[in-house]
Design a protein around this motif. Structure first.
Motif, PDB file in Angstrom:
ATOM      1  N   GLN A   1      -1.513  -5.291  -3.855  1.00  0.00           N
ATOM      2  CA  GLN A   1      -0.651  -6.177  -4.658  1.00  0.00           C
ATOM      3  C   GLN A   1      -1.187  -6.291  -6.074  1.00  0.00           C
ATOM      4  OE1 GLN A   1      -0.699 -10.406  -3.695  1.00  0.00           O
ATOM      5  NE2 GLN A   1      -2.643 -10.177  -2.622  1.00  0.00           N
ATOM      6  N   TYR A   2      -2.482  -6.031  -6.280  1.00  0.00           N
ATOM      7  CA  TYR A   2      -3.060  -6.095  -7.621  1.00  0.00           C
ATOM      8  C   TYR A   2      -2.748  -4.852  -8.450  1.00  0.00           C
ATOM      9  CZ  TYR A   2      -5.569 -10.169  -5.965  1.00  0.00           C
ATOM     10  OH  TYR A   2      -5.870 -11.401  -5.452  1.00  0.00           O
ATOM     11  N   SER A   3      -2.143  -3.862  -7.830  1.00  0.00           N
ATOM     12  CA  SER A   3      -1.683  -2.693  -8.597  1.00  0.00           C
ATOM     13  C   SER A   3      -0.192  -2.474  -8.348  1.00  0.00           C
ATOM     14  CB  SER A   3      -2.500  -1.451  -8.233  1.00  0.00           C
ATOM     15  OG  SER A   3      -2.505  -1.251  -6.829  1.00  0.00           O
ATOM     16  N   SER A   4       0.504  -3.583  -8.055  1.00  0.00           N
ATOM     17  CA  SER A   4       1.957  -3.551  -7.851  1.00  0.00           C
ATOM     18  C   SER A   4       2.365  -2.670  -6.677  1.00  0.00           C
ATOM     19  CB  SER A   4       2.682  -3.090  -9.133  1.00  0.00           C
ATOM     20  OG  SER A   4       2.364  -3.956 -10.190  1.00  0.00           O
ATOM     21  N   GLY A   5       1.482  -2.528  -5.713  1.00  0.00           N
ATOM     22  CA  GLY A   5       1.809  -1.742  -4.524  1.00  0.00           C
ATOM     23  C   GLY A   5       2.600  -2.550  -3.516  1.00  0.00           C
ATOM     24  N   LYS A   6       3.077  -1.867  -2.509  1.00  0.00           N
ATOM     25  CA  LYS A   6       3.915  -2.512  -1.486  1.00  0.00           C
ATOM     26  C   LYS A   6       3.170  -2.732  -0.176  1.00  0.00           C
ATOM     27  CE  LYS A   6       8.443  -0.979  -3.051  1.00  0.00           C
ATOM     28  NZ  LYS A   6       9.627  -0.162  -2.706  1.00  0.00           N
ATOM     29  N   GLY A   7       1.870  -2.540  -0.189  1.00  0.00           N
ATOM     30  CA  GLY A   7       1.097  -2.788   1.022  1.00  0.00           C
ATOM     31  C   GLY A   7       0.585  -1.517   1.661  1.00  0.00           C
ATOM     32  N   TYR A   8      -0.148  -1.709   2.705  1.00  0.00           N
ATOM     33  CA  TYR A   8      -0.851  -0.585   3.333  1.00  0.00           C
ATOM     34  C   TYR A   8      -1.400  -1.038   4.668  1.00  0.00           C
ATOM     35  CZ  TYR A   8      -4.579  -3.222   1.039  1.00  0.00           C
ATOM     36  OH  TYR A   8      -5.411  -4.221   0.619  1.00  0.00           O
ATOM     37  N   ARG A   9      -2.023  -0.117   5.379  1.00  0.00           N
ATOM     38  CA  ARG A   9      -2.641  -0.447   6.666  1.00  0.00           C
ATOM     39  C   ARG A   9      -4.072   0.080   6.677  1.00  0.00           C
ATOM     40  NH1 ARG A   9       1.097   1.214  11.203  1.00  0.00           N
ATOM     41  NH2 ARG A   9       2.064  -0.739  10.533  1.00  0.00           N
ATOM     42  N   TYR A  10      -4.972  -0.762   7.163  1.00  0.00           N
ATOM     43  CA  TYR A  10      -6.316  -0.288   7.473  1.00  0.00           C
ATOM     44  C   TYR A  10      -6.318   0.166   8.919  1.00  0.00           C
ATOM     45  CZ  TYR A  10      -7.940  -3.359   3.684  1.00  0.00           C
ATOM     46  OH  TYR A  10      -8.143  -3.996   2.498  1.00  0.00           O
ATOM     47  N   ILE A  11      -6.974   1.276   9.174  1.00  0.00           N
ATOM     48  CA  ILE A  11      -7.189   1.705  10.560  1.00  0.00           C
ATOM     49  C   ILE A  11      -8.669   2.005  10.721  1.00  0.00           C
ATOM     50  CG2 ILE A  11      -6.648   3.413  12.343  1.00  0.00           C
ATOM     51  CD1 ILE A  11      -3.966   3.887  10.846  1.00  0.00           C
ATOM     52  N   GLY A  12      -9.260   1.430  11.751  1.00  0.00           N
ATOM     53  CA  GLY A  12     -10.650   1.715  12.062  1.00  0.00           C
ATOM     54  C   GLY A  12     -10.760   2.146  13.509  1.00  0.00           C
TER      55      GLY A  12
END
Ligand code: AMP
Length: 125
Positions: A83-94
């Motif tokens: 959100q700090y680079s105007s993105g639409k989100g993401y997912r972490y996978i571990g």
């Protein structure tokens, strides 16, 4: 838990094989996944020799833990999904251990995004 010094990410950290580097700090390295599963797919790894989250959460120093979490946030900004680079989100996978589907035995987080990712998880192959 024994760390395999010859795993592929250990070789990347030693500079023995190349990577498409996104970010580097004292405690973390991030690079593009060689087989991307989404439009954006980056791996974030600690520089220390930790097999997985079981190992890292028990044995890493506070500085290493902070460094890895900070790196995750920084990388999300750099690759434009935060959100700090105007993105639409993401997912972490571990992925952790055999049932988690972990293939490389050096702790890593996947950051995937750049497009809608759908629901979280399926046990069907
Ligand atoms: P995992 O199944 O969570 O252990 O994921 C390992 C990931 O490492 C996979 O997504 C691979 O595509 C990725 N990978 C393996 N070798 C390399 C490499 N040399 N450079 C970048 N990514 C790699």
């Amino acid at each position: 838990m024994t760390y395999d010094q010859n795993n592929i990410f250990a070789k990347i950290l030693r500079g023995e094989i190349p990577c498409d580097k996104i970010y580097e700090s004292d405690h973390a390295l991030a690079f593009k996944d060689i087989h991307p599963q989404a439009k954006v797919h980056v791996l974030v790894i600690p520089k220390g020799a930790y097999v997985n989250m079981d190992d890292f959460s028990q044995n890493a120093s506070s500085e290493e833990i902070t460094g890895l979490i900070r790196a995750l946030g920084e990388v999300a900004k750099i690759i434009g999904v935060s959100q700090y680079s105007s993105g639409k989100g993401y997912r972490y996978i571990g992925n952790n251990g055999p049932d988690g589907g972990q293939e490389v035995p050096h702790l890593h987080f996947h950051i995937v995004g750049g497009e809608p990712l759908g629901r979280m998880v399926s046990t069907k192959s």
